[in-house]
Design a protein around this motif. Structure first.
Motif, mmCIF file in Angstrom:
data_model
loop_
_atom_site.group_PDB
_atom_site.id
_atom_site.type_symbol
_atom_site.label_atom_id
_atom_site.label_comp_id
_atom_site.label_asym_id
_atom_site.label_seq_id
_atom_site.Cartn_x
_atom_site.Cartn_y
_atom_site.Cartn_z
ATOM 1 N N ASP A 134 -10.454 1.383 4.071
ATOM 2 C CA ASP A 134 -10.006 2.130 2.887
ATOM 3 C C ASP A 134 -8.494 2.041 2.719
ATOM 4 O O ASP A 134 -7.917 2.739 1.885
ATOM 5 C CB ASP A 134 -10.473 3.588 2.951
ATOM 6 C CG ASP A 134 -9.832 4.355 4.079
ATOM 7 O OD1 ASP A 134 -9.617 3.756 5.156
ATOM 8 O OD2 ASP A 134 -9.521 5.544 3.909
ATOM 9 N N ASP B 41 -5.847 3.083 4.373
ATOM 10 C CA ASP B 41 -4.857 4.148 4.597
ATOM 11 C C ASP B 41 -4.027 3.847 5.845
ATOM 12 O O ASP B 41 -2.969 4.421 6.045
ATOM 13 C CB ASP B 41 -5.493 5.548 4.657
ATOM 14 C CG ASP B 41 -6.540 5.692 5.736
ATOM 15 O OD1 ASP B 41 -6.960 4.677 6.337
ATOM 16 O OD2 ASP B 41 -6.957 6.842 5.996
ATOM 17 N N ARG B 42 -4.517 2.918 6.678
ATOM 18 C CA ARG B 42 -3.773 2.553 7.887
ATOM 19 C C ARG B 42 -3.317 1.099 7.819
ATOM 20 O O ARG B 42 -4.036 0.239 7.301
ATOM 21 C CB ARG B 42 -4.659 2.731 9.118
ATOM 22 C CG ARG B 42 -5.041 4.171 9.351
ATOM 23 C CD ARG B 42 -5.631 4.359 10.721
ATOM 24 N NE ARG B 42 -7.034 4.047 10.813
ATOM 25 C CZ ARG B 42 -7.557 3.210 11.712
ATOM 26 N NH1 ARG B 42 -6.789 2.575 12.560
ATOM 27 N NH2 ARG B 42 -8.846 3.021 11.752
ATOM 28 N N SER C 285 -14.014 4.236 5.968
ATOM 29 C CA SER C 285 -12.755 3.839 6.613
ATOM 30 C C SER C 285 -12.902 2.601 7.497
ATOM 31 O O SER C 285 -13.190 1.527 6.999
ATOM 32 C CB SER C 285 -12.207 5.028 7.393
ATOM 33 O OG SER C 285 -10.951 4.730 7.937
ATOM 34 N N ASP D 111 -7.128 -1.215 7.333
ATOM 35 C CA ASP D 111 -8.517 -0.813 7.613
ATOM 36 C C ASP D 111 -9.296 -0.768 6.282
ATOM 37 O O ASP D 111 -8.742 -1.070 5.223
ATOM 38 C CB ASP D 111 -8.574 0.512 8.404
ATOM 39 C CG ASP D 111 -8.239 1.718 7.564
ATOM 40 O OD1 ASP D 111 -7.449 1.579 6.621
ATOM 41 O OD2 ASP D 111 -8.762 2.817 7.847
HETATM 42 MG MG MG Z 1 -8.986 4.665 7.026
#
Ligand code: MG
Length: 442
Positions: free
Chosen positions: A238, A240-241, A95, A236
């Motif tokens: 990976d 996801d944010r 992440s 970020d």
């Molecule tokens: Mg992440």
């Protein structure tokens, strides 16, 4: 029983804590538990191939088939797992952590991060070494699979893309050399003009570190301003944010984007918004003003997601830019967040800075104290602290114009103290006051 999974799956420095031997054994444990078809994706880290190949070898030895989605954002993998008949997903990622880290995260067949109970079952197999082992002719196979278009199409099908296109927005997208590179520029290009930063995948993260903090995305902030763009977006590692930058090049903190999009969704439909107790009161205040209700949970995106599903919430998320859209899926979803943000700007016909200005501003002050006997100290604090208290996660004390949250860290010998108030001095004083109290109890 020993624990293997932390709050973010299994994570550590590659080839040190996270060795190929551990990855192989974990692959065998996950495969023994799942016994089916598993979709696997990674971010862009240099250690991915070593860890991925070891995990795959483990999975195949238990008879599982592996569908290799290669580099993909976590939410793209989760979306595919949810909508296919796959039995599980695995994401190799650390992440937002620095380049030397990596991790292994398991996704259930609904596309959600594995529940703690299921993690425990995998840990039991792992530590007792009770792996399924198939005969030579039953060893699993690896298939290549492309999941990215499916994710992009799923997002666009839920948005008012015509309205966004009409505005001719210019968006600067900072992929941070991470998994966002393969999706976000293409997704946003469907509805707006895109300028990319750090859009070449590189596990050394030469452009910036994977955490989209204000210090790390200064280049994006300057670029948005100098190109007179309408919006900046940073992801970020990976993806996801998502963190947003307004048209003036100002960093928009995650609690403000959470509040803004919650407000926009509430204008369309009344309902509940879920967020952890650590989130700024600006969200609750703004949500209440829009006729909604905030439900608080313990800290952690999977906890927020599960609560949202349980109570049929209309939206939720964290203050770090992790936003969850239940009509798409129950996990942090930066692609959906990006398009929802653009749709909000287009429908409201407002600049992001104008919307952010409507949201109340609080000052959050954070501190921590080293503490070996966290549990004991927290028990003592419970006896000491009186007033309006929420015990959802640690101790949260409400005052007329702010709150203090005291939480033991899940992984380190630390107690964290957060204080929030509309008056900065007051927030600082609250942190000092409770820090002193904890020091007295140590
Ligand atoms: Mg992440």
């Amino acid at each position: 029983m020993q624990r293997l999974f932390g709050t973010n799956g299994v994570r550590g420095v590659a080839n040190e804590d996270l060795s190929p031997e551990l990855a192989l054994k974990l692959g065998k444990a996950i495969g023994s538990f799942v016994q089916g078809n598993i979709i696997l994706a990674t971010d862009t880290r240099s250690s991915n191939e070593m860890i991925k190949d070891a995990v795959i070898a483990g999975l195949l030895s238990t008879g599982c088939n592996v569908f290799d989605a290669k580099i993909a954002p976590s939410p793209a993998l989760q979306y595919y797992v949810k909508n296919s008949d796959a039995d599980a997903g695995i994401i190799i990622t650390a992440s937002h952590n620095p380049p030397e880290f990596n991790g292994i995260k398991v996704i259930d067949n609904e596309g959600m991060e594995l529940s703690r109970n299921k993690e425990k079952e995998i840990e039991k197999i792992f530590f007792n070494e009770r792996f399924v082992k198939v005969a030579w002719n039953e060893i699993g196979k690896v298939y290549d699979i492309d999941i990215l278009d499916f994710y992009i199409e799923g997002i666009l099908s839920l948005a008012n893309t015509e309205k966004i296109k009409e505005r001719n927005y210019k968006v600067v997208v900072d992929c941070g050399n991470g998994a966002a590179c393969f999706v976000m520029p293409y997704l946003i290009n469907e509805v707006a003009e895109v300028i990319t930063l750090n859009a070449q995948p590189d596990g050394n993260f030469p452009g910036r570190m994977p955490e989209p903090s204000i210090e790390n995305i200064e280049h994006l902030m300057k670029t948005v301003k100098s190109l007179e763009a309408d919006l900046g977006i940073a992801y970020d590692g990976d993806a996801d944010r998502a963190i947003f930058v307004d048209e003036n090049g100002n960093y928009v903190y995650g609690d403000k984007s959470l509040a803004a999009i919650a407000g926009y969704i509430l204008e369309k439909r009344r309902g509940k918004i879920v967020t952890p107790v650590s989130t700024s009161s600006c969200v609750e205040e703004y949500v209440k003003a829009k006729g909604g209700e905030v439900i608080y949970t313990k800290v952690g995106a999977p906890i927020v997601a599960r609560k949202m599903k349980e109570i049929d919430a209309i939206f939720g998320g964290e203050e770090n830019g992790g936003l969850i859209f239940p009509q798409h899926q129950y996990c942090r979803d930066s692609g959906m967040a990006s398009i929802a943000m653009l749709e909000m700007l287009a429908i409201k016909d407002k600049k992001l800075s104008e919307i952010v200005k409507e949201i109340p501003h609080y000052f959050l002050v954070k501190s921590k104290i080293e503490c070996e006997n966290k549990k004991e100290v927290m028990e003592k604090l419970k006896e000491e602290i009186k007033g309006e208290i929420d015990y959802t996660d640690g101790i949260k004390v409400y005052f007329e114009d702010g709150w203090v949250l005291i939480r033991p860290s899940g992984t380190e010998p630390i107690i964290r103290i957060y204080a929030e108030s509309k008056d900065k001095k007051k927030a600082e004083n609250l942190v000092e006051k409770y820090k002193n109290l904890i020091q007295r109890l140590l």
